[in-house]
Design an enzyme around this catalytic site. Structure first.
Site, PDB file in Angstrom:
ATOM      1  N   CYS A  40       0.853  -1.090   0.095  1.00 41.43           N
ATOM      2  CA  CYS A  40      -0.074  -0.028  -0.042  1.00 41.43           C
ATOM      3  C   CYS A  40       0.855   1.301   0.093  1.00 41.43           C
ATOM      4  CB  CYS A  40      -1.001  -0.019   0.998  1.00 41.43           C
ATOM      5  SG  CYS A  40      -0.103   0.038   2.786  1.00 41.43           S
ATOM      6  N   THR A  41       0.385   2.617   0.278  1.00 45.36           N
ATOM      7  CA  THR A  41       1.092   3.678   0.053  1.00 45.36           C
ATOM      8  C   THR A  41       2.438   3.800   1.055  1.00 45.36           C
ATOM      9  OG1 THR A  41      -0.983   4.794  -0.648  1.00 45.36           O
ATOM     10  CG2 THR A  41       1.059   6.056  -0.034  1.00 45.36           C
TER      11      THR A  41
END
Length: 512
Positions: free
Chosen positions: A354-355
């Protein structure tokens, strides 16, 4: 010749030094002039600080002059300064040393001041911690003001990012048990206001998740305080803070609040705990796993799945090659997505990302509870840390962020297209209909033709509202959003790589 090492190299050694700058006027340029007689009289510890500060100032100045080298060159970067192009480190170092001595001296003074306040802040917090070693008593025995750094030695303008004062955005999270999240909320609010920071900070009994922007001095002070606070210092390290260019302007305001979860997955932390996540892989380890996966002749029959845990509008503009990117609008839909597509994960090695890493913590924990995967891995530090190490690696396109910038660029790849004409395009704009507030990919040519909304319904609605100024300010669900399945079911193991709809809603969570 000044060193070309990374400007952050040696920070740990510096923090171990004792610094006494209280009697020195750092605005006095004679102090930082190499020919100054005062420099020779400084004690050994201060000389060490001065030497590092100058090297760091030099490295920071050189870094600002970097430009990409032509593709045909084996080198990754050149330098441009004073309308001259430099192709090797030695030449740019010589130029800076001879032509920009004044700027280096000024920056050296700034670095010294930052080191001084960092040392002072850390000492005061360590002292307070010694007086009150029990973390559970911290919030009851200390006023919020006790845990704010002393900024009296700085010009107020230095703490405010803006033209002429470079700013940055911090992204971080920390999972740890907090007994009094309300106190932490009050402290974080006071701390951010004290340092003129804007952004979003979510606090819960399971930890803290923050994205804040301000001047570089302000963000560095913030990191120093967080690393020194007894509540977090055993869990956080400097590498847990991801930085990018920006500032307070990247957020409309400061929002700090107490929630049940620090990133909204929609399941109580009491049911799915952060304490049972997948196996963390460093960017280097993750890179090797992805390389091995992509080298397989038939990826659809592989025992590995590369899973993007973000929302569809994030993976739309940037993603890892060969990934499975769920067509979901919110992270709170992720558990339902896993349940609906559980067959995909049976006997698979799952590589999640994810980020910044936070969504993978409990996302991987949820996937593990299903008991169907061979192994579950997650990218430590998320895409952000991966791109810092591998800007031209297997992640292609931009990195979506939840602020006014919308995206960060680490490479020149464009993986998305204009929603109207199909040309390569990855710059988001808000839908022109005020009540919609969704993101749309529309290129300049289509914008000039009036295509500025997320769909035909919104475009027509916007035209009618333009003719009749009286309009509601309430957010309305767009028709194209209403048509989107809440939880998609994949038709094959690989599934769709990107969302197919033209409307892209950013959501409200401060996820990373």
């Amino acid at each position: 010749m000044p060193s070309s090492t990374s400007p952050d190299q040696g920070d740990d050694d510096l923090e171990a030094c004792v610094l006494r700058f209280s009697d020195l006027d750092l605005k006095d340029t004679s102090l930082i002039n190499p020919s100054s007689s005062l420099k020779a009289e400084l004690d050994v510890s201060t000389k060490k600080k001065y030497s590092f500060a100058k090297k760091k100032a030099f490295a920071l100045f050189v870094k600002t002059k970097e430009v990409p080298a032509p593709p045909c060159e084996c080198k990754e970067k050149w330098w441009k300064c004073c309308q001259q192009l430099f192709t090797d480190p030695t030449s740019i170092h010589r130029h800076v040393a001879t032509q920009h001595a004044d700027e280096i001296c000024h920056e050296t003074a700034s670095v010294l001041k930052q080191l001084a306040v960092t040392s002072s802040t850390s000492k005061s917090l360590e002292s307070a911690d010694k007086r009150n070693p029990f973390k559970e008593d911290l919030t009851h025995n200390h006023e919020v003001s006790t845990w704010l750094p002393d900024i009296s030695c700085f010009n107020p303008d230095e703490l405010i990012s803006g033209p002429g004062n470079e700013g940055e955005v911090l992204l971080y999270y920390c999972y740890c048990d907090l007994k009094d999240p309300d106190w932490v909320c009050a402290w974080q609010t006071a701390l951010c206001q004290h340092l003129h920071l804007t952004g979003k900070v979510r606090i819960a009994t399971e930890g803290i998740n923050g994205t804040v922007g301000g001047s570089r001095l302000a963000t560095r002070l913030y990191v120093s305080v967080m690393l020194s606070c007894p509540l977090f210092k055993d869990y956080l390290c400097k590498d847990d803070f991801k930085t990018s260019k920006g500032g307070a302007c990247c957020f409309p305001e400061l929002r700090v609040g107490v929630f049940e979860e620090i990133v909204p997955m929609g399941i109580s932390p009491n049911k799915i705990s952060y304490k049972k996540p997948g196996i963390h892989l460093s960017p280097g380890e993750f890179h090797k796993e992805v390389e091995k996966f992509l080298s397989q002749a038939n990826q659809e029959e592989s025992d590995t799945i590369l899973l993007d845990c973000r929302n569809f509008y994030e993976s739309k503009i940037g993603r890892f090659q060969g990934c499975l990117a769920p067509d979901i609008r919110k992270f709170s839909y992720f558990p339902s997505y896993v349940d609906e597509n559980l067959e995909l994960f049976k006997e698979k090695r799952v590589l999640m990302y994810c980020t910044g890493g936070i969504r993978c913590e409990r996302g991987s924990a949820y996937l593990k509870t299903k008991g169907v995967c061979k192994e579950v891995f997650q990218l430590k530090g998320g895409i952000h840390k991966y791109l810092e190490e591998f800007p031209d690696g297997f992640y292609k396109g931009k990195l979506f962020v939840f602020d006014e910038r919308y995206a960060l660029s680490f490479n020149n790849d464009i993986v998305s297209e204009c929603s109207y004409c199909g040309v390569p395009w990855d710059h988001y704009k808000l839908c022109s209909t005020p009540q919609c507030r969704q993101l749309v990919l529309t290129c300049p040519a289509c914008q000039e033709r009036g295509f500025t909304a997320c769909c035909a319904t919104c475009q027509d609605k916007g035209n009618r509202q333009a003719a009749s100024p009286a309009q509601s300010s309430f957010k309305e669900e767009c028709e194209c959003t209403a048509r989107r399945p809440r939880v998609p079911r994949e038709l094959s193991q690989r599934g769709p790589l990107t969302a197919g709809a033209s409307s892209l809603e950013p959501g409200a969570q401060a996820g990373c």
